[in-house]
Motif scaffolding. Structure first.
Motif, PDB file in Angstrom:
ATOM      1  N   PHE A 132      95.358  47.435  41.778  1.00 27.55           N
ATOM      2  CA  PHE A 132      95.486  46.470  40.700  1.00 27.55           C
ATOM      3  C   PHE A 132      94.086  46.104  40.226  1.00 27.55           C
ATOM      4  O   PHE A 132      93.086  46.417  40.869  1.00 27.55           O
ATOM      5  CB  PHE A 132      96.238  45.220  41.176  1.00 27.55           C
ATOM      6  N   LYS A 133      94.002  45.438  39.081  1.00 30.60           N
ATOM      7  CA  LYS A 133      92.722  44.995  38.548  1.00 30.60           C
ATOM      8  C   LYS A 133      92.676  43.478  38.642  1.00 30.60           C
ATOM      9  O   LYS A 133      93.493  42.786  38.034  1.00 30.60           O
ATOM     10  CB  LYS A 133      92.585  45.449  37.094  1.00 30.60           C
ATOM     11  N   ASN A 134      91.747  42.976  39.429  1.00 29.79           N
ATOM     12  CA  ASN A 134      91.627  41.540  39.643  1.00 29.79           C
ATOM     13  C   ASN A 134      91.030  40.890  38.400  1.00 29.79           C
ATOM     14  O   ASN A 134      89.903  41.198  38.006  1.00 29.79           O
ATOM     15  CB  ASN A 134      90.736  41.281  40.857  1.00 29.79           C
ATOM     16  N   ILE A 135      91.774  39.973  37.777  1.00 31.85           N
ATOM     17  CA  ILE A 135      91.288  39.338  36.548  1.00 31.85           C
ATOM     18  C   ILE A 135      90.181  38.323  36.842  1.00 31.85           C
ATOM     19  O   ILE A 135      89.458  37.920  35.933  1.00 31.85           O
ATOM     20  CB  ILE A 135      92.439  38.660  35.761  1.00 31.85           C
ATOM     21  N   ASN A 136      90.023  37.924  38.086  1.00 32.72           N
ATOM     22  CA  ASN A 136      88.993  36.954  38.459  1.00 32.72           C
ATOM     23  C   ASN A 136      87.722  37.613  38.989  1.00 32.72           C
ATOM     24  O   ASN A 136      86.812  36.918  39.433  1.00 32.72           O
ATOM     25  CB  ASN A 136      89.538  35.987  39.513  1.00 32.72           C
ATOM     26  N   HIS A 137      87.652  38.938  38.936  1.00 31.53           N
ATOM     27  CA  HIS A 137      86.489  39.661  39.450  1.00 31.53           C
ATOM     28  C   HIS A 137      85.254  39.360  38.610  1.00 31.53           C
ATOM     29  O   HIS A 137      85.295  39.400  37.383  1.00 31.53           O
ATOM     30  CB  HIS A 137      86.774  41.170  39.426  1.00 31.53           C
TER      31      HIS A 137
END
Length: 148
Positions: A66-71
């Motif tokens: 998944f792609k962490n939106i908080n990265h």
């Protein structure tokens, strides 16, 4: 036995099927394509992964990761780069502006100082983040590491 006498073994070769050459050939009419359907039409080409209308495997299987939106992504700058910059420009304070002027970053990215290389100059460094080793190395030579 000579090369000009060689022949294939009996029954090993067959003449190719000539499809669509009239009813007398036995392969006329539908020309081995059956009645109706996509495969019977001219120009038919099966799409990759098509399973006859069944949900294709690549859509059935769950996707990995998944792609962490908080990265938060930092632009890395090592201690050896800071030392080189301090030597070339004769600096004691290095911040975002100095790194932009040196052409290392565009000013929009967050900067993280990493601990690779050796630092000998006493520097005041301003950045968005520091690795533990970098912060310790800056303080070991009497410098100051300030988080923006």
């Amino acid at each position: 036995m000579k090369l000009n006498n060689l022949k294939p073994a009996k029954g090993s070769t067959h003449s190719r099927r000539r499809i669509g050459r009239g009813p007398g050939s036995g392969l006329g009419g539908t020309s081995t394509r059956g009645h109706k359907g996509a495969k019977a039409r001219s120009g038919y080409k099966r799409k990759i992964g098509f399973e006859g209308g069944q949900m294709p495997l690549q859509r059935r299987v769950p996707k990995a990761g998944f792609k962490n939106i908080n990265h938060v992504e930092y632009f890395p700058v090592n201690l050896d780069v800071l030392q080189k910059l301090a030597d070339e420009k004769n600096l004691t304070k290095i911040g975002k502006n100095e790194l932009v002027e040196a052409g290392l970053t565009n000013g929009k990215k967050l900067i993280k100082i990493l601990g690779q290389g050796k630092l000998t100059a006493k520097l005041e460094v301003e950045a968005n983040a520091f690795s533990k080793t970098a912060e310790e190395a800056i303080k070991a030579v009497g410098g100051n590491a300030t988080k923006i």
